[in-house]
Enzyme design. Sequence first.
Site, PDB file in Angstrom:
ATOM      1  N   ASP A  14     -24.770   0.327 -23.561  1.00 62.06           N
ATOM      2  CA  ASP A  14     -24.418   0.719 -24.919  1.00 62.06           C
ATOM      3  C   ASP A  14     -24.563   2.228 -25.047  1.00 62.06           C
ATOM      4  OD1 ASP A  14     -23.842  -0.141 -27.787  1.00 62.06           O
ATOM      5  OD2 ASP A  14     -25.660   1.042 -28.068  1.00 62.06           O
ATOM      6  N   GLU A  16     -24.808   5.587 -27.990  1.00 61.69           N
ATOM      7  CA  GLU A  16     -24.836   6.157 -29.331  1.00 61.69           C
ATOM      8  C   GLU A  16     -24.103   7.491 -29.258  1.00 61.69           C
ATOM      9  OE1 GLU A  16     -25.834   4.591 -31.965  1.00 61.69           O
ATOM     10  OE2 GLU A  16     -26.651   2.889 -30.844  1.00 61.69           O
ATOM     11  N   HIS A 155     -29.785  -0.065 -34.048  1.00 71.87           N
ATOM     12  CA  HIS A 155     -28.724   0.887 -33.691  1.00 71.87           C
ATOM     13  C   HIS A 155     -29.217   2.041 -32.827  1.00 71.87           C
ATOM     14  CE1 HIS A 155     -25.783  -1.125 -36.214  1.00 71.87           C
ATOM     15  NE2 HIS A 155     -26.677  -1.158 -37.181  1.00 71.87           N
ATOM     16  N   ASP A 160     -29.858  -2.111 -28.801  1.00 74.28           N
ATOM     17  CA  ASP A 160     -28.577  -2.816 -28.899  1.00 74.28           C
ATOM     18  C   ASP A 160     -28.226  -3.517 -27.585  1.00 74.28           C
ATOM     19  OD1 ASP A 160     -28.359  -2.059 -31.486  1.00 74.28           O
ATOM     20  OD2 ASP A 160     -26.567  -0.816 -31.255  1.00 74.28           O
TER      21      ASP A 160
END
Length: 272
Positions: A14, A16, A155, A160
Amino acid sequence: MDKKLDEIEFTIFDTETTGLDAASGDRIVEIAAVRFKDGQRLDTFQALVNPDRPICEAAFQVNKITPEMLIDAPRIKEVLPGFLKFIQGSCLCSYNAGFDLEFLNNELKLSSMPELEGIVVVDVLKMSRRLLPGLERYALCFVAESLGITTKQIHRAFSDVELTLGVFNKLNEMLYEKGIKDFKNFSNLFSINAHLLESMNSKKISEIQEAIDLNVRLHIRYISSSGEISERDVIPKEIKQEYGRSYLLARCCQKNKERIFRIDGILHLEIV
């Protein structure tokens, strides 16, 4: 490709980011991953990244990553070699994989490195939509809750990843219950690799066309849009293309009426 799912090493990752649009200059600020096989964790990866640009207010409200957290973080060019080594030889998975893959390939390009090739990329969101039809929403937290996972989504990249892993494991149990245990069908159903999907569907279309030319029946194993598995004998009539998908028009021998089957939903077929 003929391996069983429990023989495959998977990596869920994942990212960000500073915003939602890599093409407009948004960058990765955090990347995390977990590598596992047959339900057993093998290793983890986590890194903050200095993007050399501000995080937009909307992104900050989601991930709460501050400029101070990134001051001493490495640039993406320093992080990517370790990440690429981490995922090597595995099937790469993400929730809404197209988004993360776009950012990853953009960072590779900006670092003068080749985009990802030769690796199967699976979208866990695609799995959710296929195996959990009819949900009101398909946000990761909503899907996790529908599966009985109570972990709150915060988040950040690694949290995540953890939540996606929980969803993946639950969905994988559903696949096993449906008898889908091989990596080939798994990839056909849930990967986002255009060339891989085109190759698989072309092979099935070729075999179906052979049956049409010979005027013989096919025995097919099929997963419907509702996630139900069925086996049936059909008399293939025509291959149709519509809205970018391929379909088989055939007469179902059991119900003695014409049916339409998505080619990518055919798990197995053989001439009978």
